[in-house]
Write an enzyme that holds these catalytic residues in place. Sequence first.
Site, PDB file in Angstrom:
ATOM      1  N   GLY A   1      27.819  64.902  22.577  1.00  0.00           N
ATOM      2  CA  GLY A   1      27.406  64.697  20.830  1.00  0.00           C
ATOM      3  C   GLY A   1      28.613  65.250  20.390  1.00  0.00           C
ATOM      4  O   GLY A   1      28.636  65.137  19.251  1.00  0.00           O
TER       5      GLY A   1
ATOM      6  N   ARG B   1      29.995  48.206  18.050  1.00  0.00           N
ATOM      7  CA  ARG B   1      29.570  49.169  17.786  1.00  0.00           C
ATOM      8  C   ARG B   1      29.655  48.918  15.886  1.00  0.00           C
ATOM      9  O   ARG B   1      28.680  48.850  14.333  1.00  0.00           O
ATOM     10  CB  ARG B   1      30.418  50.010  17.413  1.00  0.00           C
ATOM     11  CG  ARG B   1      30.647  50.938  19.291  1.00  0.00           C
ATOM     12  CD  ARG B   1      31.464  51.778  19.050  1.00  0.00           C
ATOM     13  NE  ARG B   1      31.037  53.546  18.749  1.00  0.00           N
ATOM     14  CZ  ARG B   1      31.255  54.405  16.937  1.00  0.00           C
ATOM     15  NH1 ARG B   1      32.645  53.313  16.712  1.00  0.00           N
ATOM     16  NH2 ARG B   1      30.862  54.867  16.421  1.00  0.00           N
TER      17      ARG B   1
ATOM     18  N   TYR C   1      25.991  49.830  14.336  1.00  0.00           N
ATOM     19  CA  TYR C   1      25.948  50.779  13.105  1.00  0.00           C
ATOM     20  C   TYR C   1      27.232  51.040  12.522  1.00  0.00           C
ATOM     21  O   TYR C   1      27.092  51.801  11.439  1.00  0.00           O
ATOM     22  CB  TYR C   1      26.757  52.343  14.253  1.00  0.00           C
ATOM     23  CG  TYR C   1      25.980  52.215  16.133  1.00  0.00           C
ATOM     24  CD1 TYR C   1      24.710  52.362  16.030  1.00  0.00           C
ATOM     25  CD2 TYR C   1      27.030  52.199  16.862  1.00  0.00           C
ATOM     26  CE1 TYR C   1      24.774  52.490  17.277  1.00  0.00           C
ATOM     27  CE2 TYR C   1      26.756  52.780  18.022  1.00  0.00           C
ATOM     28  CZ  TYR C   1      25.431  52.603  18.062  1.00  0.00           C
ATOM     29  OH  TYR C   1      24.857  52.773  19.577  1.00  0.00           O
TER      30      TYR C   1
ATOM     31  N   CYS D   1      29.125  32.673  16.336  1.00  0.00           N
ATOM     32  CA  CYS D   1      28.645  32.159  15.653  1.00  0.00           C
ATOM     33  C   CYS D   1      27.706  33.080  14.759  1.00  0.00           C
ATOM     34  O   CYS D   1      26.255  32.739  15.362  1.00  0.00           O
ATOM     35  CB  CYS D   1      27.966  30.150  15.688  1.00  0.00           C
ATOM     36  SG  CYS D   1      26.645  30.057  14.842  1.00  0.00           S
TER      37      CYS D   1
END
Length: 437
Positions: free
Chosen positions: A246, A326, A330, A359
């Site tokens: 993290g 990503r 997010y 699309c």
Amino acid sequence: MIAPTSVSASLPAAVGIRHEIAGASVAALARQYGTPLYVYDADTIRRRCRDLAAWDTVRFAQKACSNLAVLDLVRREGVLVDAVSTGEIHRALAAGFPAHAAHQPGPDGLPPAHPIVYTADIFDRDSLDAVVKHGLHVNCGSADMLEQLAERMPGANVTLRVNPGFGHGHSQKTNTGGEGSKHGIWHEEIPDVLRRAEWAGLAVSGLHMHIGSGTDLAHLAEVAEALERVAIEVGRSLTMVSAGGGLPVPYKPGEVHADLSGYFTLWDATRKRLEDRFGHRIRLEIEPGRYLTAESGSVVTEIRAIKKQGSRKYLLVDAGFNTLARPVLYGSYHPMSLCPQGEAERGAAEEVAVGGPLCESGDIFTQTDGGFVATRNLPAAAVGDLLVIEIAGAYGFVMASNYNSKPLPAEVLVDGGTHRLVRARQTPEDLVRGECV
């Protein structure tokens, strides 16, 4: 708590023109390997590995970037590896990681580290078979895994992944702690889980906590306090504690790296208190994924169309969320730079949205969490120019897909200015291999 401080320069205040990646010409890379293209800088990965040298064990969470060349590179830096699936076990072995550690403690008196650890919340049948076949150490995220493992590997040592009751991340979707997360064994159930492990004949030798990806250092520091409380419940069988991963990475202008020295000092103090209580050495691990590879990676993509939709201008490129997911997942921010092609006169920089070929209305690289289209200030562009999407080396290619039947991109590693292909671009034949009518 540890306050974030800079250990390196923050990101540049403005995006602009970029002609090279790690000394390799962006235009030459695009000509030789095509676009869209993932490019990794080997030296950046090495630097990030060495940033964490104070820890006894650095264990790469390969789900962030699992290309074999990247795994081999971190292995040569002394980094060990985490595997969350049968496929990742296979990758780790193929990249040269041994299945087993030395049986005796090292000269520092620390218990041996496991080269490969299987970390998951379940055993699917294939992964349990692979763990048993190779005799791998397991980090159990659910209590039911204990009996399943004991039946096949009686007497094994295990690590417990504990959910401390809180979590944090750059997005709720990357938060891996608290009631909203499926990950880990709930902290209040540890006494019962320890009894289950004892009944199954397993020894709990490790403890692991991970609260989220891309979280801030203050929240990460809280994990040390929570882990120490659980470690005391587990007792003297513990020989390893893991701070999880993290570690934040700066994506936006003005963001900086965290105070890694202060973070290690906090965890080292936790480890020493446990050593004093238990009377033996304890190995201290950290499990970075994004931190080791994010800044090394870029996506090189070609601008194929420029158009206005009302007052908003769009650059449309040949990479989509099938290439880099990503932003759509997010609302993630990635720095961008332009690599102009040709000698045409350019106008002033302007605010533009950047989208891909899919699309799907969500196929936008400049969007915020919730799917709202945003803009980015970029130098004036022309069709045929190259756009470099930066800090894309973690959770980039590994989450790429064949949506819209798009082939997966090629991957290239640049080392000392020399570049080489480390994954060939998929072909249309690859897309239908294994299918039948």
